[in-house]
Write an enzyme that holds these catalytic residues in place. Sequence first.
Site, PDB file in Angstrom:
ATOM      1  N   ALA A 189     -10.736 -10.219   3.138  1.00 55.39           N
ATOM      2  CA  ALA A 189     -10.012 -11.216   4.153  1.00 55.39           C
ATOM      3  C   ALA A 189      -8.750 -11.601   4.119  1.00 55.39           C
ATOM      4  O   ALA A 189      -8.399 -12.517   4.449  1.00 55.39           O
ATOM      5  CB  ALA A 189     -11.218 -12.472   4.034  1.00 55.39           C
ATOM      6  N   MET A 202      -3.911  -7.757   5.711  1.00 52.24           N
ATOM      7  CA  MET A 202      -4.212  -6.505   6.414  1.00 52.24           C
ATOM      8  C   MET A 202      -5.343  -6.410   7.102  1.00 52.24           C
ATOM      9  O   MET A 202      -5.648  -6.166   8.204  1.00 52.24           O
ATOM     10  CB  MET A 202      -3.983  -5.322   5.380  1.00 52.24           C
ATOM     11  N   CYS A 209       0.631  -1.137  -0.055  1.00 51.39           N
ATOM     12  CA  CYS A 209      -0.065   0.085  -0.011  1.00 51.39           C
ATOM     13  C   CYS A 209       0.921   1.123  -0.010  1.00 51.39           C
ATOM     14  O   CYS A 209       0.481   2.341  -0.332  1.00 51.39           O
ATOM     15  CB  CYS A 209      -0.866  -0.131   1.079  1.00 51.39           C
TER      16      CYS A 209
END
EC number: 1.2.1.70
Length: 415
Positions: A185, A188, A50
């Site tokens: 799911a 993270m 990310c």
Amino acid sequence: MQLTAVGLNHQTAPLSIREKLAFAAACLPEAVRNLARSNAATEAVILSTCNRTELYCVGDSEEIIRWLADYHSLPIEEISPYLYTLGMQETVRHAFRVACGLDSMVLGEPQILGQIKDAVRVAQEQESMGKKLNALFQKTFSVAKEVRTDTAVGENSVSMASASVKLAEQIFPDIGDLNVLFIGAGEMIELVATYFAAKSPRLMTVANRTLARAQELCDKLGVNAEPCLLSDLPAILHEYDVVVSSTASQLPIVGKGMVERALKQRQSMPLFMLDLAVPRDIEAEVGDLNDAYLYTVDDMVNIVQSGKEARQKAAAAAETLVSEKVAEFVRQQQGRQSVPLIRALRDEGEKARKQVLENAMKQLAKGATAEEVLERLSIQLTNKLLHSPTQTLNKAGEEDKDLVHAVAQIYHLDK
């Protein structure tokens, strides 16, 4: 081709750019295989999280940038201002620092090391790594272990997962009174959900593309967790006070219209939404709605800085250790690169020795004295060994000072 790295991270590029250059987990194997077989690189590892997208390669950095732009169908001029390109030594330093958490938004955070290991595993499975990248990442994992063992750089770090709960607590006084929805799911979401579960919210729901994976995570979280499908979101969104999303989707899952309808049903009750996905799962326009509090990974910076001062002191020791290990690794690699040259040099010396020895034996057979043969042998051997460097030096002009200096060093003539 040399070891190089091309990339961007949370320090060089905003989320709006990072999400355009992210690699979905499902696409990563094909992408790294494609890169390692292109004219840009012969070896490749792609790290995509990310907060960063980085391509570690043995290749040509300009061609790698062109490949990256082409892969994502973006003009080079749009992404170039946000990219960094590293040479061999800086690539080594960067890999070590990233693995140690020294380049992370959360100084010292441990999750990045696992993400690098995953990226390397994918590259190995696709046979996109060779000797150079294998050596780099073996050393990277060793250095990361040593830094985390011998320094306090990772102690008291506030993770993105724990920061998510802290942020929710700034809006809602008691997590125990809340219904919390997790979209996705993966790793993270599992980390974030574990922190929320420790606060015992009234209800936790895991929405996922497959019900089985959602149920699997619910089983880990406890009795007040239930699964649902992503397709159920429009009908149930209004029931939740907190929404945390992190999927691998390339398109938004939650749109402005869906949230508007949910807010009407909530009758002005606030809705806290945390989008940890890159690319984003929740449309940015949702943040413009009254009573919708939307946060992204870039909004987490201030929250995750807690305890940073103490970790920065430890980071100084970690940086020193990293510098030592970089120098050590570079020396090792340069030594290995010299091995073929050393072998070739010795082969030439052996060839000259045999030729001179053969001549000496012939002279002895013809009746020459041992003294004469030894004298002639020593002169011939000296001439043969020094002929090539002498010729090269005679051709070298004043402008080739590096060559002159190198020869002086080799023969210890610069003292």
